[in-house]
Design a protein around this motif. Structure first.
Motif, PDB file in Angstrom:
ATOM      1  N   ASP A 125     -31.476 -13.524  10.723  1.00 18.76           N
ATOM      2  CA  ASP A 125     -31.900 -12.356  11.494  1.00 18.76           C
ATOM      3  C   ASP A 125     -33.125 -12.632  12.354  1.00 18.76           C
ATOM      4  O   ASP A 125     -33.464 -11.830  13.236  1.00 18.76           O
ATOM      5  N   ASN A 126     -33.809 -13.758  12.132  1.00 16.56           N
ATOM      6  CA  ASN A 126     -34.939 -14.126  12.995  1.00 16.56           C
ATOM      7  C   ASN A 126     -34.497 -15.022  14.154  1.00 16.56           C
ATOM      8  O   ASN A 126     -35.335 -15.535  14.904  1.00 16.56           O
ATOM      9  N   ASP A 173     -39.889 -17.521   7.735  1.00 16.83           N
ATOM     10  CA  ASP A 173     -39.467 -16.762   8.908  1.00 16.83           C
ATOM     11  C   ASP A 173     -39.601 -17.582  10.194  1.00 16.83           C
ATOM     12  O   ASP A 173     -39.045 -17.216  11.223  1.00 16.83           O
ATOM     13  N   ALA A 174     -40.335 -18.695  10.126  1.00 20.21           N
ATOM     14  CA  ALA A 174     -40.532 -19.542  11.301  1.00 20.21           C
ATOM     15  C   ALA A 174     -39.391 -20.538  11.496  1.00 20.21           C
ATOM     16  O   ALA A 174     -39.432 -21.334  12.445  1.00 20.21           O
ATOM     17  N   LYS A 224     -40.693 -22.860  14.358  1.00 16.54           N
ATOM     18  CA  LYS A 224     -41.273 -22.297  15.577  1.00 16.54           C
ATOM     19  C   LYS A 224     -42.778 -22.599  15.642  1.00 16.54           C
ATOM     20  O   LYS A 224     -43.494 -22.399  14.664  1.00 16.54           O
ATOM     21  N   GLU A 237     -36.497 -22.158  12.921  1.00 15.09           N
ATOM     22  CA  GLU A 237     -35.802 -22.035  14.200  1.00 15.09           C
ATOM     23  C   GLU A 237     -34.416 -22.663  14.142  1.00 15.09           C
ATOM     24  O   GLU A 237     -33.470 -22.145  14.729  1.00 15.09           O
ATOM     25  N   ALA A 293     -34.846 -13.643   4.513  1.00 12.16           N
ATOM     26  CA  ALA A 293     -34.095 -13.676   5.775  1.00 12.16           C
ATOM     27  C   ALA A 293     -32.663 -13.257   5.474  1.00 12.16           C
ATOM     28  O   ALA A 293     -32.109 -13.599   4.435  1.00 12.16           O
TER      29      ALA A 293
END
Length: 276
Positions: A195-196, A233-234, A251, A236, A177
């Motif tokens: 960036d996510n 990447d999940a 997420k 939040e 990330a």
């Protein structure tokens, strides 16, 4: 055989002649300079510009600088010329010199934007930050702002915020990330953005303290996410302000089963808390 001193009247005559000669010379010199100052042969006819001119062209420079120039080759104030060029958008510094008999040579150094200075993505008063941490105004249409990280905080600490971003980015690299935003609130709280879209509350402190907290988080967050069959990447949101732990929200992960709505309103999104 010793020479006898000159009589007093002869010495006075010599001194007077010297003074008169110096006066005539200075008068002639002043007249010559006055003539040169008015003679059209020494009017500024050309300005050579080189250096970094990516964001400017001859038309832009002429429109911004020419009306502010006063004098000819001898009388023009190079400081005024420098100030005029440095007032042009994108120009960070200008170096000016004369080239006899009627030309100026200007070497420009442009700002190199490395970040967007904005409260959020909708800030209409957004500015840019140079690689040295200097804030400057420019046409954002000249830059791919989507490719720049976003920074915000007290303007006088812009250089510090930029340096802190540079120090934190490698720390988050193992998460696959990228750190794309960093805020410093008026109360001294640091907040990062991935960036996510993930938000990371870093808390207070110097860069070294933020780096240490972030390293502890990065070292264990993927393991926590894996327990819920999620990747890093999940992420939040995360709150690293706890002394020996952090709170993590992923997420699509919830510990609340589907049920009828409560009279008290919808249940809050639960968080996973990890001891550091």
């Amino acid at each position: 055989m010793s020479l006898s001193p000159l009589p007093l009247d002869v010495r006075l005559m010599n001194a007077t002649a010297g003074v008169l000669f110096a006066g005539v010379f200075l008068f002639a010199l002043a007249a010559l300079l006055g003539w040169a100052a008015r003679h059209p042969a020494f009017d500024i006819r050309a300005i050579v510009v080189d250096g970094e001119v990516t964001h400017n062209n001859a038309v832009t420079l002429r429109a911004n600088v020419a009306p502010r120039l006063r004098g000819n080759f001898f009388t023009i104030d190079l400081k005024d010329v420098r100030v005029a060029f440095e007032a042009v958008p994108w120009v960070r510094r200008a170096f000016v010199r004369r080239e006899f008999p009627y030309r100026l040579h200007v070497t420009l150094e442009e700002f190199q934007p490395v970040a967007l200075w904005a409260r959020d993505d909708t800030d209409v008063d957004a500015r840019l930050i140079d690689r040295t941490g200097v804030l400057f105004d420019a046409n954002l249409g000249d830059v791919d702002v989507d490719a720049l990280p976003r920074l915000w905080g007290p303007p006088q600490r812009a250089a510090e915020i930029l340096a802190t971003l540079g120090a934190l980015r490698p720390v988050f690299a193992p998460l696959d990330a990228e750190l794309v935003g960093l805020d410093l609130t008026e109360r001294g709280q640091w907040r990062a953005e991935l960036d996510n879209g993930g938000r990371i509350e870093l808390g207070r402190g110097e860069a070294a303290e933020l780096i240490e907290r972030s390293r502890r988080f990065v070292a264990t967050a993927p393991q926590v996410a894996a327990r819920y069959h999620r990747s890093a990447d999940a992420i939040e949101a995360a709150d690293l302000r706890y002394p020996r732990a952090y709170a993590l929200r992923l997420k699509g992960v919830t510990t609340v089963s589907a049920a009828l709505p409560s009279r008290k309103g919808p249940a809050p999104q639960p968080q996973t808390k990890r001891n550091g």
